[in-house]
Write an enzyme that holds these catalytic residues in place. Structure first.
Site, PDB file in Angstrom:
ATOM      1  N   ASP A 133       1.450   6.885  -0.850  1.00  0.00           N
ATOM      2  CA  ASP A 133       2.377   8.024  -1.114  1.00  0.00           C
ATOM      3  C   ASP A 133       1.866   8.951  -2.129  1.00  0.00           C
ATOM      4  OD1 ASP A 133       4.265   6.628   0.697  1.00  0.00           O
ATOM      5  OD2 ASP A 133       5.678   5.827  -0.573  1.00  0.00           O
ATOM      6  N   ARG A 184      -0.032  12.196   5.760  1.00  0.00           N
ATOM      7  CA  ARG A 184       1.097  12.461   6.079  1.00  0.00           C
ATOM      8  C   ARG A 184       1.695  13.745   5.364  1.00  0.00           C
ATOM      9  NH1 ARG A 184       4.594   8.705   2.826  1.00  0.00           N
ATOM     10  NH2 ARG A 184       4.285   6.943   4.532  1.00  0.00           N
TER      11      ARG A 184
END
Ligand SMILES: Cc1cc2nc3c(=O)[nH]c(=O)nc-3n(C[C@H](O)[C@H](O)[C@H](O)COP(=O)(O)OP(=O)(O)OC[C@H]3O[C@@H](n4cnc5c(N)ncnc54)[C@H](O)[C@@H]3O)c2cc1C
Length: 307
Positions: A133, A184
């Site tokens: 992340d 992402r």
């Protein structure tokens, strides 16, 4: 930007508020909407339920910004255990990890050892994918740097996240395309100064669309993390126009947000992945969800008042 966004994001860092909300009935019930639960079993159940709907999952053990080696090792062990359960239950799931949960604030070498242990276990269990992340801008360079080091060490079961509110993201998209690494793409969830990030939502959105097109043209299985229907429709239009098959990318959304859209896209034959967080350290995650949509806060307070 909503006038409430900044104060809510500031409160997400307050230890006093964290203590208050985490031990409060209203806070706990609000968290239940966005977090699968506090235990591993809660997370596995949520993953099974999503899989039954044809939705892939990314599991996130909550607990960012640890400040001791012992806590970082405990987070790593949670992830190792989680990976074992994903493999044992043959879940259609990968994992999402924050480097500050694995000790980035303590020591870079410690963090690198922890993430290496996670990636090694994930690879040994059949190549489970590990998404790193992206956190606030003070960590961007260090996260990308560690990601590149892992990539150079030969790990291919990993990818990271780029945020379209950051000015640097277009360059980072090019770097990731050159590496053939999976990205992402999201808008970005933290409070950032105008020196590093767009202040206007319209700029963040246009940058998202620009980066989305580059990733679809030249990237490796990009994940488009957004609930923004306007952007989702632009992605659908673009892939149709460019004849890009559905198996070349995926949509990603957060647990508890726009379930209708998640099911709809999965029903249309697109890959959809739900990001499923779990664990007791849900406070900063909940506050970021409140900041994205302050109506959530009013909904929570209204429920509390009625309750
Ligand atoms: C799978 C996934 C992974 C992510 N990973 C990261 C990461 O690593 N780093 C990072 O900085 N950010 C991450 N984010 C958060 C992201 O950056 C945004 O903050 C968040 O997705 C909201 O932006 P949006 O694209 O949905 O668009 P917005 O323009 O904010 O919202 C569009 C619409 O989505 C709905 N919506 C959005 N947020 C909410 C909410 N909280 N509650 C209810 N409805 C909502 C509303 O209908 C809203 O009108 C991730 C998001 C997703 C979906």
């Amino acid at each position: 930007m909503s006038i409430l966004k900044e104060p809510i994001l500031k409160l997400s860092k307050s230890a006093r508020m964290k203590n208050f909300v985490s031990h409060n009935r209203i806070g706990r019930s609000a968290a239940r909407r966005f977090v699968a639960g506090e235990t591993l079993e809660d997370a596995l159940k949520a993953a099974r339920d999503m899989n039954k709907l044809g939705i892939h999952v990314s599991l996130d053990y909550l607990g960012e910004n640890v400040f001791s080696e012992a806590e970082s090792v405990a987070s790593t062990e949670q992830y190792l255990n989680l990976l074992g359960m994903i493999a044992r239950e043959k879940l259609d799931a990968n994992i999402s990890v924050k480097l500050t949960a694995l000790g980035l604030d303590v020591d870079r070498r410690l963090c690198l050892n922890n993430i290496t242990a996670v990636l090694t276990r994930a690879r040994d269990l059949g190549g489970i994918f590990v998404r790193i992340d992206m956190e606030s801008s003070e960590y961007t360079e260090r996260t990308i740097d560690i990601f590149k080091e892992l990539w150079q060490s030969g790990f291919r079961n990993t990818g990271t996240v780029l945020q379209s509110y950051m000015y640097r993201t277009e360059d980072d998209v090019h770097t990731m395309i050159e590496l053939k690494a999976r990205v992402r793409l999201c808008k970005g969830a933290y409070l950032e100064p105008p020196t590093v990030a767009y202040a206007e939502k319209s700029d963040t959105d246009s940058n998202y669309v620009k980066c989305m097109q580059q990733l679809l043209d030249n990237g490796n299985y990009p994940g488009f993390a957004t609930h923004d229907e306007k952007i989702i429709n632009q992605i659908l239009d673009y892939v149709k126009a460019q004849n890009i098959p559905a198996e070349k990318f995926e949509f990603q959304m957060l647990y508890g947000i726009r379930r209708d859209l998640q099911k709809k896209l999965a029903g249309l034959g697109y890959n959809v992945r739900a990001y499923v967080p779990y664990g007791s350290q849900w406070y900063p995650y909940l506050m970021r969800r409140m900041a994205e949509r302050p109506a959530n806060l009013f909904f929570m307070l209204n429920n509390a008042w009625r309750g």
